[in-house]
Design a protein around this motif. Structure first.
Motif, mmCIF file in Angstrom:
data_model
loop_
_atom_site.group_PDB
_atom_site.id
_atom_site.type_symbol
_atom_site.label_atom_id
_atom_site.label_comp_id
_atom_site.label_asym_id
_atom_site.label_seq_id
_atom_site.Cartn_x
_atom_site.Cartn_y
_atom_site.Cartn_z
ATOM 1 N N GLU A 1 0.817 -1.220 0.000
ATOM 2 C CA GLU A 1 0.000 0.000 0.000
ATOM 3 C C GLU A 1 0.850 1.269 0.000
ATOM 4 O O GLU A 1 0.368 2.328 -0.373
ATOM 5 C CB GLU A 1 -0.950 0.005 1.205
ATOM 6 C CG GLU A 1 -2.097 -0.969 1.058
ATOM 7 C CD GLU A 1 -3.167 -0.769 2.114
ATOM 8 O OE1 GLU A 1 -2.989 0.081 3.018
ATOM 9 O OE2 GLU A 1 -4.201 -1.466 2.033
ATOM 10 N N ARG A 2 2.088 1.176 0.411
ATOM 11 C CA ARG A 2 2.997 2.328 0.379
ATOM 12 C C ARG A 2 3.900 2.298 -0.857
ATOM 13 O O ARG A 2 4.803 3.120 -0.979
ATOM 14 C CB ARG A 2 3.838 2.369 1.660
ATOM 15 C CG ARG A 2 3.020 2.654 2.915
ATOM 16 C CD ARG A 2 3.888 2.955 4.141
ATOM 17 N NE ARG A 2 4.998 2.054 4.343
ATOM 18 C CZ ARG A 2 4.990 0.953 5.088
ATOM 19 N NH1 ARG A 2 3.897 0.616 5.733
ATOM 20 N NH2 ARG A 2 6.061 0.204 5.222
ATOM 21 N N ALA A 3 3.666 1.321 -1.740
ATOM 22 C CA ALA A 3 4.467 1.136 -2.967
ATOM 23 C C ALA A 3 5.941 0.923 -2.646
ATOM 24 O O ALA A 3 6.810 1.305 -3.406
ATOM 25 C CB ALA A 3 4.274 2.301 -3.936
ATOM 26 N N GLU A 4 6.195 0.284 -1.526
ATOM 27 C CA GLU A 4 7.566 -0.032 -1.128
ATOM 28 C C GLU A 4 7.961 -1.435 -1.551
ATOM 29 O O GLU A 4 9.110 -1.825 -1.394
ATOM 30 C CB GLU A 4 7.719 0.097 0.389
ATOM 31 C CG GLU A 4 7.594 1.515 0.890
ATOM 32 C CD GLU A 4 7.638 1.609 2.407
ATOM 33 O OE1 GLU A 4 7.676 0.549 3.081
ATOM 34 O OE2 GLU A 4 7.613 2.743 2.922
ATOM 35 N N ALA A 5 6.986 -2.220 -2.055
ATOM 36 C CA ALA A 5 7.257 -3.590 -2.479
ATOM 37 C C ALA A 5 6.582 -3.835 -3.818
ATOM 38 O O ALA A 5 5.442 -3.436 -4.026
ATOM 39 C CB ALA A 5 6.731 -4.580 -1.449
ATOM 40 N N SER A 6 7.313 -4.480 -4.707
ATOM 41 C CA SER A 6 6.736 -4.930 -5.971
ATOM 42 C C SER A 6 6.315 -6.370 -5.734
ATOM 43 O O SER A 6 7.121 -7.291 -5.820
ATOM 44 C CB SER A 6 7.774 -4.825 -7.087
ATOM 45 O OG SER A 6 7.193 -5.135 -8.323
ATOM 46 N N ALA A 7 5.053 -6.570 -5.403
ATOM 47 C CA ALA A 7 4.560 -7.882 -4.978
ATOM 48 C C ALA A 7 4.487 -8.857 -6.140
ATOM 49 O O ALA A 7 4.285 -8.468 -7.289
ATOM 50 C CB ALA A 7 3.183 -7.722 -4.336
ATOM 51 N N THR A 8 4.627 -10.136 -5.814
ATOM 52 C CA THR A 8 4.494 -11.175 -6.831
ATOM 53 C C THR A 8 3.028 -11.293 -7.239
ATOM 54 O O THR A 8 2.123 -10.893 -6.497
ATOM 55 C CB THR A 8 4.965 -12.542 -6.296
ATOM 56 O OG1 THR A 8 4.083 -12.960 -5.245
ATOM 57 C CG2 THR A 8 6.400 -12.474 -5.797
ATOM 58 N N ALA A 9 2.815 -11.901 -8.394
ATOM 59 C CA ALA A 9 1.452 -12.129 -8.879
ATOM 60 C C ALA A 9 0.675 -13.004 -7.893
ATOM 61 O O ALA A 9 -0.520 -12.793 -7.675
ATOM 62 C CB ALA A 9 1.479 -12.774 -10.256
ATOM 63 N N VAL A 10 1.342 -13.978 -7.303
ATOM 64 C CA VAL A 10 0.672 -14.878 -6.363
ATOM 65 C C VAL A 10 0.111 -14.092 -5.180
ATOM 66 O O VAL A 10 -1.047 -14.281 -4.788
ATOM 67 C CB VAL A 10 1.633 -15.995 -5.894
ATOM 68 C CG1 VAL A 10 1.011 -16.825 -4.777
ATOM 69 C CG2 VAL A 10 2.024 -16.889 -7.074
ATOM 70 N N LEU A 11 0.907 -13.175 -4.621
ATOM 71 C CA LEU A 11 0.419 -12.358 -3.501
ATOM 72 C C LEU A 11 -0.723 -11.448 -3.942
ATOM 73 O O LEU A 11 -1.711 -11.285 -3.229
ATOM 74 C CB LEU A 11 1.552 -11.511 -2.914
ATOM 75 C CG LEU A 11 2.604 -12.230 -2.094
ATOM 76 C CD1 LEU A 11 3.615 -11.230 -1.532
ATOM 77 C CD2 LEU A 11 1.980 -13.020 -0.967
ATOM 78 N N LEU A 12 -0.590 -10.852 -5.136
ATOM 79 C CA LEU A 12 -1.633 -9.938 -5.607
ATOM 80 C C LEU A 12 -2.927 -10.663 -5.913
ATOM 81 O O LEU A 12 -4.018 -10.125 -5.689
ATOM 82 C CB LEU A 12 -1.139 -9.154 -6.818
ATOM 83 C CG LEU A 12 -0.009 -8.157 -6.521
ATOM 84 C CD1 LEU A 12 0.459 -7.478 -7.803
ATOM 85 C CD2 LEU A 12 -0.442 -7.123 -5.488
ATOM 86 N N VAL A 13 -2.855 -11.900 -6.412
ATOM 87 C CA VAL A 13 -4.077 -12.687 -6.632
ATOM 88 C C VAL A 13 -4.773 -12.949 -5.304
ATOM 89 O O VAL A 13 -5.995 -12.861 -5.196
ATOM 90 C CB VAL A 13 -3.764 -14.005 -7.380
ATOM 91 C CG1 VAL A 13 -4.925 -14.980 -7.291
ATOM 92 C CG2 VAL A 13 -3.443 -13.722 -8.840
ATOM 93 N N LYS A 14 -3.985 -13.263 -4.262
ATOM 94 C CA LYS A 14 -4.573 -13.490 -2.935
ATOM 95 C C LYS A 14 -5.268 -12.230 -2.423
ATOM 96 O O LYS A 14 -6.385 -12.296 -1.891
ATOM 97 C CB LYS A 14 -3.496 -13.933 -1.954
ATOM 98 C CG LYS A 14 -2.978 -15.325 -2.195
ATOM 99 C CD LYS A 14 -1.896 -15.688 -1.191
ATOM 100 C CE LYS A 14 -1.410 -17.110 -1.420
ATOM 101 N NZ LYS A 14 -0.440 -17.535 -0.398
ATOM 102 N N LEU A 15 -4.614 -11.078 -2.590
ATOM 103 C CA LEU A 15 -5.233 -9.822 -2.158
ATOM 104 C C LEU A 15 -6.482 -9.519 -2.974
ATOM 105 O O LEU A 15 -7.515 -9.118 -2.425
ATOM 106 C CB LEU A 15 -4.236 -8.666 -2.281
ATOM 107 C CG LEU A 15 -3.122 -8.625 -1.250
ATOM 108 C CD1 LEU A 15 -2.148 -7.501 -1.562
ATOM 109 C CD2 LEU A 15 -3.695 -8.459 0.153
ATOM 110 N N GLY A 16 -6.381 -9.691 -4.288
ATOM 111 C CA GLY A 16 -7.538 -9.439 -5.150
ATOM 112 C C GLY A 16 -8.719 -10.314 -4.771
ATOM 113 O O GLY A 16 -9.858 -9.841 -4.685
ATOM 114 N N ALA A 17 -8.447 -11.596 -4.533
ATOM 115 C CA ALA A 17 -9.529 -12.514 -4.163
ATOM 116 C C ALA A 17 -10.189 -12.070 -2.860
ATOM 117 O O ALA A 17 -11.414 -12.085 -2.737
ATOM 118 C CB ALA A 17 -8.990 -13.940 -4.035
ATOM 119 N N ALA A 18 -9.385 -11.663 -1.886
ATOM 120 C CA ALA A 18 -9.934 -11.205 -0.603
ATOM 121 C C ALA A 18 -10.737 -9.920 -0.774
ATOM 122 O O ALA A 18 -11.688 -9.672 -0.024
ATOM 123 C CB ALA A 18 -8.808 -11.005 0.406
#
Length: 197
Positions: A47-64
């Motif tokens: 949320e602070r754009a301090e990490a370029s998250a992997t697709a796997v993490l972003l899919v988990k966030l999107g699903a939630a």
């Protein structure tokens, strides 16, 4: 002529979208962490754009958050353009696998996402979470060979082959060859409940 956003700009878009979607659902960082299985610290960094998250993490966030991965890469627009230009569309490189993805379909009210993906030779991406969004996913291989593992079934797809499935079981995309695999993923909303396996 407009150019595609830089990767850092795309991380800013993801940061803003996760913050906005979390706020719209009234979720705290701790609540989103519990729903998604992503640590509170990592969500905070995203949320602070301090990490370029992997697709796997972003899919988990999107699903939630009840959205597809592609939604996290789109700035909300009051009146979306019916045309998406390749030259002005960001290409995101996954920091873990080096795979690239680019949204192809213009943002639209139908909720259909079209994404072009390139998976490097010898790489795999494993989505272990069950997505609760009612969508069908079509995977259409354009170049190379892609191996999909879904619900205990392993399917090899070559150029021109297409596989459809629900997003309700762990799914693995794998390139077991020595050449990149380029494919298109189409996510189509389905509220009828008649989703295919």
């Amino acid at each position: 002529m407009e150019t595609a956003p830089a990767p850092d700009d795309l991380d800013q878009v993801v940061a803003q979208r996760v913050r906005e979607l979390r706020a719209a659902k009234g979720l705290t960082l701790d609540q989103l962490a519990a729903l998604s299985g992503v640590s509170r610290a990592m969500i905070s960094r995203i949320e602070r754009a301090e990490a370029s998250a992997t697709a796997v993490l972003l899919v988990k966030l999107g699903a939630a958050l009840g959205v597809t991965l592609g939604t996290l890469f789109e700035k909300p627009q009051p009146k979306p353009d019916p045309v998406r230009r390749a030259a002005t569309t960001a290409v995101r490189t996954d920091p873990e696998t080096g795979y690239t993805r680019r949204n192809v379909a213009p943002p639209n009210a139908s909720g259909t996402d079209i994404v072009e993906v390139m998976l490097p030779a010898g790489k795999r991406v494993a989505y272990d979470n069950i997505v609760v969004i009612p969508v069908e996913q079509f995977v259409w291989v354009l170049e190379g060979t892609l191996t999909l593992s879904y619900d205990g079934l392993v399917t090899d797809l070559g150029p021109g082959d297409c596989r459809v499935m629900r997003l309700d079981y762990p799914l693995v995309f794998e390139n077991r060859t020595e050449r990149p695999a380029r494919y298109c993923v189409v996510l189509v909303p389905n509220t009828s409940g008649g989703l295919r396996r």
